[in-house]
Design an enzyme around this catalytic site. Sequence first.
Site, mmCIF file in Angstrom:
data_model
loop_
_atom_site.group_PDB
_atom_site.id
_atom_site.type_symbol
_atom_site.label_atom_id
_atom_site.label_comp_id
_atom_site.label_asym_id
_atom_site.label_seq_id
_atom_site.Cartn_x
_atom_site.Cartn_y
_atom_site.Cartn_z
ATOM 1 N N TYR A 1 -28.287 16.462 -3.167
ATOM 2 C CA TYR A 1 -26.576 16.272 -2.761
ATOM 3 C C TYR A 1 -26.817 14.937 -3.732
ATOM 4 C CZ TYR A 1 -24.325 19.713 -1.418
ATOM 5 O OH TYR A 1 -23.727 21.480 -1.832
ATOM 6 N N ARG B 1 -26.880 14.439 -7.317
ATOM 7 C CA ARG B 1 -25.107 14.458 -8.323
ATOM 8 C C ARG B 1 -23.955 13.059 -7.941
ATOM 9 N NH1 ARG B 1 -27.275 18.690 -7.627
ATOM 10 N NH2 ARG B 1 -27.392 18.124 -10.250
ATOM 11 N N ASN C 1 -13.394 20.307 -7.512
ATOM 12 C CA ASN C 1 -14.764 19.151 -7.422
ATOM 13 C C ASN C 1 -14.904 18.850 -6.342
ATOM 14 O OD1 ASN C 1 -13.977 20.779 -9.473
ATOM 15 N ND2 ASN C 1 -13.081 18.808 -10.920
ATOM 16 N N VAL C 2 -16.530 18.563 -6.025
ATOM 17 C CA VAL C 2 -16.451 17.084 -5.249
ATOM 18 C C VAL C 2 -16.910 16.155 -5.846
ATOM 19 C CG1 VAL C 2 -17.968 19.147 -3.893
ATOM 20 C CG2 VAL C 2 -18.688 18.365 -6.009
ATOM 21 N N ASP C 3 -16.703 15.478 -7.185
ATOM 22 C CA ASP C 3 -16.281 14.393 -7.940
ATOM 23 C C ASP C 3 -15.590 13.646 -8.057
ATOM 24 O OD1 ASP C 3 -14.406 14.436 -9.643
ATOM 25 O OD2 ASP C 3 -16.124 16.505 -10.834
ATOM 26 N N HIS D 1 -13.157 21.369 -1.196
ATOM 27 C CA HIS D 1 -14.352 21.991 -1.096
ATOM 28 C C HIS D 1 -16.085 20.493 -0.365
ATOM 29 C CE1 HIS D 1 -14.448 25.553 -2.155
ATOM 30 N NE2 HIS D 1 -15.009 25.379 -3.767
ATOM 31 N N CYS E 1 -20.871 10.263 10.017
ATOM 32 C CA CYS E 1 -21.916 10.071 10.626
ATOM 33 C C CYS E 1 -22.763 11.170 11.505
ATOM 34 C CB CYS E 1 -21.262 9.118 11.928
ATOM 35 S SG CYS E 1 -22.793 8.815 13.150
ATOM 36 N N CYS F 1 -21.279 10.513 15.949
ATOM 37 C CA CYS F 1 -20.189 10.049 15.986
ATOM 38 C C CYS F 1 -18.750 10.625 15.622
ATOM 39 C CB CYS F 1 -19.676 8.110 16.064
ATOM 40 S SG CYS F 1 -19.758 7.333 14.414
#
Length: 136
Positions: A55, A58, A93-95, A110, A118, A121
Site C-alpha cells: 500500500y 500505491r 477506487n482507493v485513489d 473499498h 490508528c 485509538c
Amino acid sequence: MSAPNLVILTGAGISRESGLATFRDPDGIWAKVRIEDVATPEAFAQDPARVHGFYNARRAQLRDASIQPNAAHRALADLDSRWPGGLLLVTQNVDDLHDRAGSRRLLHMHGELAKARCRHCEAVQSWSGDLSTADG
C-alpha cells in the site's frame, strides 16, 4: 418538479486514464501480486511489513505529480457541484482523484489510500506518507 436523485458508480477504468494501474486487467496489479497476500486481515497478521509495502507503493504513485484527475473526474466533480437533486458518487477506487477533482458527495467503498486508522485509538486521519508497524 425537483431534480431526480442520481447514484454514479466508478471503478478502476476512470483512473487508468490518469496513469494508475487497474487491479483486475490482464496486466493489472492482481496479475503480479496475489490478493490474499496483501489485501486481507490474515495477510496483515502474517506479514504486516509486506502489506504496508504494497500500500505504500500505491500511495507513492498518488504523490507523483504526473498523476492528476482527468477529464472524467473533473466532469463528475462539476456535476456534483451543480446537480440540484440528490447525488452520490460511489467509487470502487482507493485513489483520491475524485476528491482532488472536487467531488464532495462521494463514498469510497473499498477504503482510501490517503487515510489511515490508528490501531490503538481507531482515529482516522488524512495520510499521504508511508505507513509501518513501528510505534511513534
